[in-house]
Design an enzyme around this catalytic site. Sequence first.
Site, short mmCIF file in Angstrom:
data_model
loop_
_atom_site.label_atom_id
_atom_site.label_comp_id
_atom_site.label_asym_id
_atom_site.label_seq_id
_atom_site.Cartn_x
_atom_site.Cartn_y
_atom_site.Cartn_z
N ASN A 7 -42.47 16.57 54.64
CA ASN A 7 -41.44 16.80 55.65
C ASN A 7 -41.20 18.31 55.77
OD1 ASN A 7 -38.79 17.22 56.82
ND2 ASN A 7 -38.44 15.04 56.60
N ARG A 18 -31.48 32.01 61.86
CA ARG A 18 -31.45 33.27 62.62
C ARG A 18 -31.82 33.07 64.08
NH1 ARG A 18 -31.70 38.03 59.47
NH2 ARG A 18 -31.72 39.08 61.50
N HIS A 43 -37.83 15.28 61.39
CA HIS A 43 -36.66 14.54 61.87
C HIS A 43 -36.08 15.30 63.05
CE1 HIS A 43 -32.48 12.61 60.81
NE2 HIS A 43 -32.83 12.43 62.08
N ARG A 45 -33.26 15.56 65.12
CA ARG A 45 -31.88 15.11 65.14
C ARG A 45 -31.28 15.30 66.52
NH1 ARG A 45 -29.48 14.61 59.78
NH2 ARG A 45 -27.51 14.56 60.90
N HIS A 50 -32.37 21.58 63.19
CA HIS A 50 -33.54 22.25 62.61
C HIS A 50 -34.77 22.05 63.49
CE1 HIS A 50 -33.85 18.22 60.91
NE2 HIS A 50 -32.98 18.45 59.95
N GLU A 70 -39.10 10.98 62.43
CA GLU A 70 -37.83 10.37 62.03
C GLU A 70 -36.83 10.59 63.15
OE1 GLU A 70 -38.02 10.84 57.17
OE2 GLU A 70 -36.70 12.15 58.33
N HIS A 191 -36.49 10.57 49.89
CA HIS A 191 -35.16 11.16 49.78
C HIS A 191 -34.86 11.55 48.33
CE1 HIS A 191 -31.48 12.27 51.89
NE2 HIS A 191 -30.87 12.05 50.75
N GLY A 192 -34.72 12.84 48.12
CA GLY A 192 -34.35 13.37 46.81
C GLY A 192 -35.48 13.40 45.81
#
EC number: 2.6.99.2
Length: 238
Positions: A7, A18, A43, A45, A50, A70, A191-192
């Site tokens: 990812n 920036r 992802h 969003r 991002h 995602e 995840h994590g």
Amino acid sequence: MARLAINVDHVATVRQARRASEPDPVTAAALAELAGAHGIVVHLREDRRHIQDRDVQVLRQTVKSKLNLEMAATREMIQIALNIKPEMVTLVPEKRQELTTEGGLDVVSFEGALEEAIKTLHEGGIAVSLFINPDPRHIKVAHRLEAEYVEIHTGMFAEADSYTRRQEEYERVVTSAKLARKLGLGAHAGHGIGYQNVLWLRNIPEIQEFSIGHAVIARAVLVGMERAVREMLALVNG
């Protein structure tokens, strides 16, 4: 041998801090593939914090392995997916105030809406994965919805504050992965996951693919993208 999908969201996070043109997640994705990654995950969003639309469009043209988009199951995002046509879409929950995705989809409560979204994506020739908590009920709903894959949320395992709690969460992941495979679903995990706790998860043979982002990008800042990916690949299949 388990696959590793990288990812690259947080390459874009640095760029957007920036509002600059670099670092470019497209370049990072290419380096990850050169290092042996089996897929690229982004992802998009709703708030575009991002990854940007441009990133997804260019990645669709440049990714040689597999592009996994995602996204939330909204009308806007479904239309974007139908236009871009990634190999796979992973449907995830989304809250504007969260730092990152905090939990799995509540597939039990939103089964009807998800059924329609999955049907539309399938009609567009796109495979669907559901990002869900390690809960047998949710695995069964994912199967009923005819998703091809589930991505088991490993955040509770990763954030466990004691060995006992981690063992409990690990067993939940194991049980969910086994049930998914028994029902004919592809079993992914994400995840994590980092360079330490992946040593636990790699021992679950039912997990076919790991989706890892933050840990690899953080490591890449210090040692470079290709080395960071190769190190994780070695651990995943060690």
